[in-house]
Design a protein around this motif. Structure first.
Motif, short mmCIF file in Angstrom:
data_model
loop_
_atom_site.label_atom_id
_atom_site.label_comp_id
_atom_site.label_asym_id
_atom_site.label_seq_id
_atom_site.Cartn_x
_atom_site.Cartn_y
_atom_site.Cartn_z
N ASP B 4 79.21 31.48 15.63
CA ASP B 4 79.31 31.11 17.05
C ASP B 4 80.40 31.93 17.75
O ASP B 4 81.30 32.47 17.10
CB ASP B 4 79.59 29.61 17.20
N PHE B 5 80.30 31.99 19.08
CA PHE B 5 81.19 32.81 19.91
C PHE B 5 82.67 32.47 19.70
O PHE B 5 83.49 33.34 19.40
CB PHE B 5 80.79 32.64 21.38
N PHE B 6 83.01 31.18 19.84
CA PHE B 6 84.42 30.81 19.75
C PHE B 6 84.96 30.98 18.33
O PHE B 6 86.11 31.38 18.14
CB PHE B 6 84.63 29.37 20.25
N GLY B 7 84.09 30.71 17.39
CA GLY B 7 84.49 30.90 16.00
C GLY B 7 84.87 32.35 15.74
O GLY B 7 85.90 32.66 15.13
N ARG B 8 84.06 33.27 16.29
CA ARG B 8 84.35 34.70 16.10
C ARG B 8 85.64 35.10 16.79
O ARG B 8 86.40 35.91 16.28
CB ARG B 8 83.20 35.52 16.68
N ILE B 9 85.85 34.49 17.97
CA ILE B 9 87.08 34.83 18.70
C ILE B 9 88.29 34.40 17.87
O ILE B 9 89.25 35.18 17.71
CB ILE B 9 87.09 34.15 20.09
N VAL B 10 88.24 33.18 17.36
CA VAL B 10 89.36 32.70 16.54
C VAL B 10 89.54 33.62 15.33
O VAL B 10 90.66 34.02 14.99
CB VAL B 10 89.11 31.24 16.09
N TYR B 11 88.44 33.99 14.73
CA TYR B 11 88.49 34.88 13.56
C TYR B 11 89.14 36.22 13.90
O TYR B 11 90.02 36.71 13.20
CB TYR B 11 87.06 35.09 13.04
N LEU B 12 88.71 36.79 15.06
CA LEU B 12 89.27 38.07 15.47
C LEU B 12 90.77 37.97 15.72
O LEU B 12 91.55 38.84 15.33
CB LEU B 12 88.59 38.57 16.76
N ILE B 13 91.15 36.86 16.38
CA ILE B 13 92.59 36.71 16.67
C ILE B 13 93.38 36.57 15.38
O ILE B 13 94.45 37.17 15.22
CB ILE B 13 92.82 35.49 17.60
N GLN B 14 92.80 35.79 14.44
CA GLN B 14 93.52 35.57 13.17
C GLN B 14 93.64 36.86 12.36
O GLN B 14 94.70 37.19 11.85
CB GLN B 14 92.80 34.50 12.33
N THR B 15 92.53 37.61 12.27
CA THR B 15 92.56 38.78 11.39
C THR B 15 93.08 40.04 12.09
O THR B 15 93.73 40.87 11.47
CB THR B 15 91.17 39.09 10.82
N ARG B 16 92.75 40.20 13.40
CA ARG B 16 93.13 41.45 14.07
C ARG B 16 94.14 41.24 15.21
O ARG B 16 94.32 42.12 16.04
CB ARG B 16 91.88 42.15 14.66
N GLY B 17 94.74 40.06 15.25
CA GLY B 17 95.69 39.74 16.33
C GLY B 17 96.73 40.82 16.50
O GLY B 17 97.06 41.22 17.62
N GLY B 18 97.24 41.34 15.39
CA GLY B 18 98.28 42.36 15.43
C GLY B 18 97.87 43.58 16.23
O GLY B 18 98.65 44.11 17.01
N SER B 19 96.63 44.01 16.08
CA SER B 19 96.19 45.18 16.82
C SER B 19 96.17 44.94 18.32
O SER B 19 96.54 45.81 19.10
CB SER B 19 94.79 45.58 16.51
#
Lengths: 246, 264
Positions: B4-19
């Protein structure tokens, strides 16, 4: 005998083809209070602005203690520091407080230190009755108050001559009174002043010389009592009769 | 990866937040520094363009002023009139190809954005100076100030206040426009977002995050600048510099008390 400070010889000023002043001869000595009267557009203000080099005369000379300041080599800022000017629209510096307005010229132009500049700014503000307002910005003051600060700012430069360009024309009658009172006091203290004004009663009572101008020419000049009671020139008569009728 | 959209957003922030954070920091550094340098350039150019040329000035002075004005005018027109992305390519790659100058990527970035901002600011500053009542200049001249003093103490402080909204505008434009620097390889927010999007094939989610970050950056800046403007305006109120209540009427007339209440 008082010394001649400013002498104007054959001064003319044209804006393009429009001639505003023609062959003006005129002089002022120390302690003189000269009022220049005449209808709007007669060249009074332009003459005054030429005296302060805010306008460059087209021809003729302006002698300041015998030195021609109308030529290109004059250090205009240095001259202006000695000949002050008070404007119809006050022209206080909007970005500075009343006190700063009166200090900036002393510090930057006269190179005084901040402390003595402040002391003399306060003294002159006291004189014009604006000392309590030192922290106010110009936009917070009434017109009469602004003009009194503008006079204090000019006085703080300790000028030899002070020019007034219709200082009360933008004010209501009550404020006119407060500004004229300050000017009367200055006149009584012997400051040399040249005043362009429409206040006929002031010109009659305070000045010791009145100059009447029409169409860029000085039509008549002389003792105020004589000009106001017994004008010789036809134009002067007409002008004054209109004013006296109110 | 979540579907789902929000799930992916959370995932992106968690894994690629640093970038994203690094991209946003680089964006802000370029935008802030370049806006500042651009303003300095803009003020310099704007001031030179408003130096009055008088008839009585020396011939050499007149010639120099005219020449300088022509060059500055050309600078303003050229940089305002061509796209920044094209300039970035032209300057960064052209400088090494033609002149053999090896600019660092970062130097090129600051240079390009600053000089663009400068071109726009030059016109803004000129407008700001022209907007100040000529009476202010006359008042300053009448107490013997030189042209430079008049500018420095009277005109520019007021012009600066008047053009503050435009400076804010430029900062916000710069925050957004640094994204064109991705073409020369600067890892700013847009570049970072694109990398994440490409790596994980999450274009929509990745750019949704970027949009939110861009908006937070610009909105915060615009509010901060508003506050700064308010501070520049100073207090609406002022204190009479005396404790003696009788001197409140120490003008020649006594209507000021009322006037003061109105001001409050």
């Amino acid at each position: 005998m008082s010394e001649q400070v400013i002498k104007v010889n054959h001064l003319s000023k044209a804006f393009g083809k429009h001639v505003v002043l023609r062959d003006i001869d005129f002089s002022v000595s120390t302690g003189d209070v000269t009022c220049i009267i005449g209808s709007s557009g007669s060249g009074k203000s332009t003459l005054l602005r030429c005296l302060n080099l805010l306008e460059t005369p087209t021809t003729g000379e302006i002698l300041y203690h015998g030195e021609n300041i109308a030529d290109a080599h004059t250090d205009a800022p240095a001259y202006r520091a000695k000949v002050g000017m008070v404007f119809q629209s006050f022209n206080l510096f909007n970005n500075m407080s009343v006190l700063k307005n009166c200090m900036i010229g002393q510090i930057k132009v006269m190179k005084k230190d901040a402390e003595s500049a402040k002391a003399s700014a306060l003294a002159y503000l006291e004189k014009v009755g604006m000392a309590p307002y030192i922290n106010a910005k110009p936009r917070q003051l009434s017109g009469g108050q602004k003009q009194r600060v503008a006079i204090a700012r000019a006085l703080a430069m300790e000028p030899e001559v002070l020019l007034f360009d219709e200082p009360t024309s933008a004010l209501d009658p009550q404020m006119v009174g407060e500004v004229l009172d300050v000017m009367k006091q200055l006149a009584s203290e012997g400051l040399t002043m040249i005043i362009v004004t429409h206040e006929m009663a002031f010109a009659r009572d305070v000045s010791n010389r009145v100059v009447y101008m029409a169409d860029g020419v000085i039509e008549e000049s002389g003792d105020p009592a004589q000009i106001f009671t017994n004008p010789q020139n036809q134009k002067t008569k007409e002008f004054l009769s209109r004013f006296m009728r109110g | 990866m979540p579907q789902d959209f929000f799930g992916r957003i959370v995932y992106l922030i968690q894994t690629r937040g640093g970038s994203y954070v690094m991209g946003a920091v680089n964006t802000m550094i370029i935008a802030l520094v370049s806006t500042f340098i651009g303003c300095v350039i803009g003020f310099a150019v704007g001031i030179v363009q408003t130096i009055p040329i008088e008839k009585k000035d020396h011939v050499v002075k007149k010639a120099v002023l005219h020449a300088v004005r022509f060059i500055l005018g050309a600078y303003v027109e050229i940089f305002r009139g061509t796209p920044m992305m094209a300039q970035a390519m032209f300057i960064y790659f052209g400088s090494s190809a033609v002149f053999g100058i090896n600019m660092s990527m970062w130097f090129a970035a600051f240079f390009i954005v600053s000089i663009n901002t400068g071109a726009y600011m030059a016109e803004t500053v000129r407008g700001g100076i022209l907007s100040i009542d000529p009476g202010q200049t006359e008042g300053a001249k009448a107490i013997g100030m030189t042209h430079v003093q008049t500018m420095l103490y009277v005109i520019l402080p007021q012009a600066l206040r008047n053009i503050m909204p435009q400076i804010g505008n430029n900062l916000i434009i710069n925050i957004k426009d640094t994204c064109v620097l991705s073409v020369i390889g600067i890892v700013e927010l847009f570049y970072a977002t694109k990398s994440v999007a490409g790596a994980l094939y999450t274009y929509f989610e990745s750019f949704a995050i970027a949009m939110v970050i861009y908006f937070i950056l610009t909105f915060t800046c615009s509010r901060l600048l508003r506050l700064w403007e308010k501070k520049m305006d100073g207090n609406d109120n002022y204190d009479l510099a005396t404790t003696d209540t009788l001197t409140h009427t120490s003008g020649l007339y006594s209507y000021k008390e009322k006037k003061k209440e109105e001001d409050e």
